[in-house]
Design an enzyme around this catalytic site. Structure first.
Site, mmCIF file in Angstrom:
data_model
loop_
_atom_site.group_PDB
_atom_site.id
_atom_site.type_symbol
_atom_site.label_atom_id
_atom_site.label_comp_id
_atom_site.label_asym_id
_atom_site.label_seq_id
_atom_site.Cartn_x
_atom_site.Cartn_y
_atom_site.Cartn_z
ATOM 1 N N HIS A 41 0.781 -1.328 -0.096
ATOM 2 C CA HIS A 41 0.026 -0.064 -0.125
ATOM 3 C C HIS A 41 0.938 1.246 0.061
ATOM 4 O O HIS A 41 0.280 2.235 0.450
ATOM 5 C CB HIS A 41 -0.833 0.006 1.277
ATOM 6 C CG HIS A 41 -1.905 -1.342 1.020
ATOM 7 N ND1 HIS A 41 -2.652 -1.573 2.221
ATOM 8 C CD2 HIS A 41 -2.368 -1.908 0.046
ATOM 9 C CE1 HIS A 41 -3.522 -2.387 1.793
ATOM 10 N NE2 HIS A 41 -3.217 -2.886 0.680
ATOM 11 N N THR A 62 -3.223 -8.278 11.181
ATOM 12 C CA THR A 62 -4.237 -7.822 9.960
ATOM 13 C C THR A 62 -5.612 -8.279 10.122
ATOM 14 O O THR A 62 -5.606 -9.566 10.224
ATOM 15 C CB THR A 62 -3.492 -7.709 8.680
ATOM 16 O OG1 THR A 62 -4.434 -7.482 7.631
ATOM 17 C CG2 THR A 62 -3.066 -9.224 8.427
ATOM 18 N N SER A 63 -6.644 -7.544 9.750
ATOM 19 C CA SER A 63 -8.059 -8.308 9.985
ATOM 20 C C SER A 63 -8.296 -8.814 8.490
ATOM 21 O O SER A 63 -9.178 -9.609 8.262
ATOM 22 C CB SER A 63 -8.780 -7.100 10.251
ATOM 23 O OG SER A 63 -9.016 -6.141 8.996
HETATM 24 N N1 APR Z 1 -0.116 -7.343 17.947
HETATM 25 C C1 APR Z 1 -0.597 -7.685 16.747
HETATM 26 N N2 APR Z 1 -1.868 -7.494 16.312
HETATM 27 C C2 APR Z 1 -2.740 -6.309 16.778
HETATM 28 C C3 APR Z 1 -2.189 -5.763 17.884
HETATM 29 C C4 APR Z 1 -0.723 -6.059 18.318
HETATM 30 N N3 APR Z 1 -0.254 -5.552 19.435
HETATM 31 N N4 APR Z 1 -3.402 -4.843 18.029
HETATM 32 C C5 APR Z 1 -4.230 -4.979 17.329
HETATM 33 N N5 APR Z 1 -3.903 -6.214 16.467
HETATM 34 C C6 APR Z 1 -4.565 -6.519 15.441
HETATM 35 C C7 APR Z 1 -6.162 -6.377 15.451
HETATM 36 O O1 APR Z 1 -6.876 -7.310 16.332
HETATM 37 C C8 APR Z 1 -6.691 -6.468 13.953
HETATM 38 O O2 APR Z 1 -6.967 -7.651 13.674
HETATM 39 O O3 APR Z 1 -4.314 -5.950 14.196
HETATM 40 C C9 APR Z 1 -5.104 -6.160 13.180
HETATM 41 C C10 APR Z 1 -5.442 -4.570 12.543
HETATM 42 O O4 APR Z 1 -6.387 -4.822 11.661
HETATM 43 P P1 APR Z 1 -7.036 -3.561 10.525
HETATM 44 O O5 APR Z 1 -6.903 -2.253 11.651
HETATM 45 O O6 APR Z 1 -8.002 -3.858 9.769
HETATM 46 O O7 APR Z 1 -5.593 -3.296 9.802
HETATM 47 P P2 APR Z 1 -5.218 -3.935 8.573
HETATM 48 O O8 APR Z 1 -5.536 -5.316 8.238
HETATM 49 O O9 APR Z 1 -3.588 -3.442 8.312
HETATM 50 O O10 APR Z 1 -5.712 -2.998 7.515
HETATM 51 C C11 APR Z 1 -5.753 -3.020 5.938
HETATM 52 O O11 APR Z 1 -6.790 -1.289 5.369
HETATM 53 O O12 APR Z 1 -7.169 0.839 5.558
HETATM 54 C C12 APR Z 1 -6.525 0.078 4.747
HETATM 55 O O13 APR Z 1 -4.592 0.518 3.480
HETATM 56 C C13 APR Z 1 -4.994 0.209 4.809
HETATM 57 O O14 APR Z 1 -3.260 -1.370 4.861
HETATM 58 C C14 APR Z 1 -4.530 -0.853 5.597
HETATM 59 C C15 APR Z 1 -5.476 -1.909 5.297
#
Ligand code: APR
Length: 230
Positions: free
Chosen positions: A104, A176-177
């Site tokens: 990204h 990552t979700s």
């Molecule tokens: N260690 C590991 N995971 C964690 C922690 C931690 N300390 N704290 C939270 N999480 C987890 C959450 O439980 C969740 O499952 O990180 C995940 C974050 O998910 P999202 O907020 O959905 O982020 P992500 O999956 O990276 O989003 C993907 O969406 O907005 C766009 O481009 C943006 O790259 C991003 C993409």
């Protein structure tokens, strides 16, 4: 050497002081996602978008990789390690990881808004020079824009990333979700016998797939646990 592939998201950088995307009422670092992370947002108000990334970039220059990032780097002693990240920060690189693919984009870079992938106009910013002035232009005369893949734009690194996942002997998903495509589809490229680990303190949609082993911990503690199991 066995090939271990990491697929990381916002949770990877939580312990370095960054916020995740989901679970914050549609806000990213306190700004509405549609304003600062979509193609429409950029076209509507490039000044606001530029200022947002200026602020985030400053924050990044003071941030440090956490133990999770460092343990991924440490695995390079025993494995061929590839990192595919959805994060725009450079904390994997700061930890020393040699092979990092950004799906990204990268916060430390700016580019032409006419053709973001024209390498002649991609600029690497430094800590002393990380503010993009309002109205600043790229070498082709177009407005400089953050080197970020906004929602609604294509993800050119997805194909090389899929090839890397297809070669993995072990796949590890961290923080990552996995709800944003095309990144979310990458897991499907893993070979049928490739073990898949998920490091995340919460249950995620990916967790529903019976195929993976969930280490229900944050990035740093989860990485320690993973290293015991490998
Ligand atoms: N260690 C590991 N995971 C964690 C922690 C931690 N300390 N704290 C939270 N999480 C987890 C959450 O439980 C969740 O499952 O990180 C995940 C974050 O998910 P999202 O907020 O959905 O982020 P992500 O999956 O990276 O989003 C993907 O969406 O907005 C766009 O481009 C943006 O790259 C991003 C993409």
């Amino acid at each position: 050497m066995k090939k271990i592939v990491f697929l990381t998201g916002a949770g990877m950088s939580v312990e370095s002081g960054f916020k995740t995307f989901r679970g914050n009422d549609g806000l990213w670092e306190d700004y509405p996602v549609e304003q600062v992370a979509t193609h429409e947002g950029w076209v509507t108000n490039p000044l606001l978008v530029n200022n947002f990334y200026n602020i985030l970039r400053k924050k990044l220059f003071t941030a440090k990789p956490n133990e999770g990032h460092c343990l991924i780097k440490e695995l390079e002693n025993d494995y061929e390690v590839m990192v595919i990240t959805q994060n725009v920060d450079d904390l994997h690189e700061k930890a020393g990881s040699a092979n990092v693919i950004h799906l990204h984009g990268e916060l430390t870079k700016v580019c032409s808004s006419k053709d973001p992938y024209d390498s002649r106009y991609i600029e690497q910013l430094t800590e002393d020079n990380c503010d993009v002035a309002p109205g600043a232009c790229a070498g082709d005369g177009s407005l400089l824009r953050p080197f970020i893949v906004f929602f609604g734009e294509s993800v050119p690194m997805i194909e090389p990333a899929a090839e890397i996942v297809a070669q993995a002997d072990i796949l590890v998903i961290i923080g990552t979700s996995l709800v944003v495509y095309p990144a979310a589809g990458l897991v499907q490229y893993a070979r049928p016998r490739t073990p898949i680990y998920l490091i995340d303190p919460d249950d995620t949609p990916a967790h529903a797939s019976g195929r993976l082993t969930h280490i229900k911990k944050g990035a740093s503690e989860g990485m320690k646990e993973l290293m015991k199991r490998l």
